[in-house]
Scaffold this active site. Structure first.
Site, short mmCIF file in Angstrom:
data_model
loop_
_atom_site.label_atom_id
_atom_site.label_comp_id
_atom_site.label_asym_id
_atom_site.label_seq_id
_atom_site.Cartn_x
_atom_site.Cartn_y
_atom_site.Cartn_z
N ASP A 182 0.86 -1.18 0.00
CA ASP A 182 0.00 0.00 0.00
C ASP A 182 0.90 1.23 0.00
OD1 ASP A 182 1.09 0.21 2.52
OD2 ASP A 182 -0.80 0.19 3.59
N ASP A 200 1.47 4.72 2.33
CA ASP A 200 1.10 5.32 3.61
C ASP A 200 1.51 6.79 3.65
OD1 ASP A 200 0.49 2.65 5.04
OD2 ASP A 200 2.54 2.35 4.33
N ASP A 216 -3.26 4.55 2.83
CA ASP A 216 -3.63 4.92 4.21
C ASP A 216 -3.17 6.34 4.47
OD1 ASP A 216 -4.57 2.36 4.69
OD2 ASP A 216 -2.82 1.70 5.82
#
Ligand code: DCP
Ligand code: MG
Length: 371
Positions: A205, A207, A295
C-alpha cells in the site's frame, strides 16, 4: 559474499532499534523460511513462537553478509535451537523440509489466500476455513457469509490491490494527494511514510501522514482530502476513522493499542498517465489505470514526530523501540507520545531525532529501519 566474522557478530544488539537494517537483505533464503514458519505459528495462534521467528529473521536481515556456516551464527541474539536447525537444513540442502511441508499444507495455503484479501484477518480466515471453504468462489457462493464493506471492496479490487505497488506509483500518488492537500491549506505538511520512506522498491500500500500547524484543523483536513478525491472520481473506497485521541487519559491506557489519530483506509484509482514509468504489471496499463491501497493518518502537529516514527516502521523496528524504552529506560513510547515513568512526565519531540535522543539511542535513518 564473505562469511560473517564472529567478532562482528558479537556487536549485534538484541534490539532492532540498535541495528542498521537496509533493504539489501543478504540472508533472504533464511529469512523467507523463518517468515513462513512465523506465519504458520500465527495461524495456529502460537504468538510467542511466531514472534521468535520474526525476531530471528530480523537479526539475519541486519547482517552485512550472508550466513555460510552455523558456527558464524554463534554469537547472534534471538536465534533459538529451532531456528538453528532450519539454518543448518538450508545450508546443507538449500531448503528446509519443515518449511516445504508448511508451504504444501492445505490449511496454510488457504489461510494465506484468505488473509490476502483487504479486510480479512486471521480470525475470519480461520472461521471460513473451519466451514470447509477453500477458495474465493467458495466464499462468494456461500449465502450465509456476510462480507463487510471493506471485504466486499477487497474482493472487487483483488487483482489490483494484491499486486505490488511500485515506487514510481507511490510517487505519482504522492503528487495526487499533495495537490489535494495544498488546494485546501498551503501550510499543510504531507509525508510519504511506511515502507516507501524506508527505501523499499515495492509495497502493499502507500502510507501518508498529513498535518497542519493550525491546532485542531488536522481532522477537517482529512475530510477535505476525502472530498476532493471523491469529486475527482478517483476514490473507489473509503473507511474513515475519527480521532479518539485524548491527552488527558493516562498514558498506560494507550500503549499497545493501535493509534487513536484520525485516519482513513482508502482504495484510490491511479491513472497510468500520472505514473512516469507506467503502471506496475501489464493488466493495468492496457486499461489505463489501477486501484491502489492508500492509508492516510492525521495527527496534531505536536504529535507528528511520534506518529511519523510509528508509521515509518518497520513493525519490528517499532516494536523494539517500545520494548527498549520500557525495559531499558522505564519510559512508555507509542505513536502519540513518550512518557518517562521515573520523572512522571511526557517528553516533547518535534523531530524523530528528538525521540532517539530522549531514549539515549543513536539516530537510525528511515532507510536503516528495515528490521
Ligand atoms: N502502522 C501503525 N498503525 C496502523 C497501521 C500501521 O502504526 N494502524 C505502522 C506499522 C507499519 C507502518 O505503520 O510499520 C506501515 O504499515 P504497512 O502495513 O503499510 O507496512 P509497510 O509500509 O512497512 O509495508 P508494506 O510495504 O507492506 O506496505
Ligand atoms: Mg505500507
Amino acid at each position: 559474499p564473505e562469511d560473517c566474522p564472529p567478532t562482528a557478530e558479537a556487536a549485534v544488539s538484541k534490539y532492532a532499534c540498535q541495528r542498521r537494517t537496509t533493504t539489501g537483505n543478504n540472508n533472504k533464503i533464511f529469512t523467507d523460511a523463518f517468515e513462513v514458519l512465523a506465519e504458520s505459528y500465527q495461524f495456529n495462534e502460537l504468538e510467542s513462537r511466531c514472534l521468535g521467528f520474526r525476531r530471528a529473521a530480523s537479526v539475519l536481515k541486519s547482517l552485512p553478509c550472508a550466513v555460510q556456516s552455523l558456527e558464524s551464527t554463534h554469537n547472534l541474539p534471538c536465534l533459538g535451537e529451532h531456528a538453528k536447525v532450519v539454518i543448518e537444513e538450508i545450508l546443507e540442502h538449500g531448503l528446509s523440509f519443515e518449511v516445504e511441508k508448511i508451504l504444501s499444507d492445505e490449511r496454510y495455503q488457504t489461510l494465506k489466500l484468505f488473509t490476502s484479501v483487504f479486510g480479512v484477518g486471521p480470525k475470519t480466515a480461520e472461521k471460513w476455513y473451519r466451514r470447509g471453504l477453500r477458495s474465493f468462489s467458495d466464499i462468494l457462493a456461500d449465502s450465509s457469509i456476510h462480507l463487510n464493506q471493506m471485504q466486499q471492496n477487497g474482493f472487487l479490487h483483488y487483482g489490483d490491490i494484491s499486486r505490488a505497488v511500485s515506487e514510481a506509483e507511490a510517487r505519482a500518488l504522492t503528487s495526487v494527494i499533495d495537490e489535494a492537500v495544498h488546494a485546501i491549506t498551503p501550510d499543510a505538511v504531507l509525508t510519504l511514510t511506511g515502507g516507501f520512506r524506508r527505501g523499499k522498491e515495492f509495497g502493499h500500500d502507500v502510507d501518508f501522514i498529513v498535518t497542519t500547524p493550525e491546532p485542531g484543523k488536522e481532522e477537517s483536513l482529512l475530510h477535505n482530502i476525502i472530498n476532493i478525491l471523491t469529486k475527482q472520481g478517483i476514490l473507489l473506497y473509503c473507511e474513515y476513522q475519527p480521532s479518539t485521541f485524548d491527552m488527558s487519559e493516562l498514558p498506560i491506557q494507550r500503549f499497545e493499542a493501535m493509534d487513536q489519530f484520525a485516519k482513513c483506509f482508502l482504495i484510490v484509482r491511479l491513472e497510468s498517465s500520472r505514473v512516469e514509468e507506467g503502471l506496475h504489471g501489464d493488466e493495468g496499463d492496457s486499461r489505463g489505470w489501477r486501484a491502489v491501497r492508500v492509508d492516510v493518518v492525521s495527527p496534531p502537529l505536536d504529535h507528528y514526530a511520534f506518529a511519523l516514527l510509528g508509521w515509518s516502521g518497520s513493525t519490528m523496528f517499532d516494536r523494539d523501540l517500545r520494548r527498549f524504552a520500557r525495559v531499558e529506560r522505564r519510559m512508555l513510547l507509542d505513536n502519540h507520545c513518550l512518557y518517562d515513568k521515573t520523572k512522571k512526565e511526557f517528553l516533547a519531540a518535534t523531530t524523530e531525532k528528538d525521540i532517539f535522543t530522549h531514549l539515549g539511542l543513536e539516530y537510525i535513518e528511515p532507510w536503516q529501519r528495515n528490521a
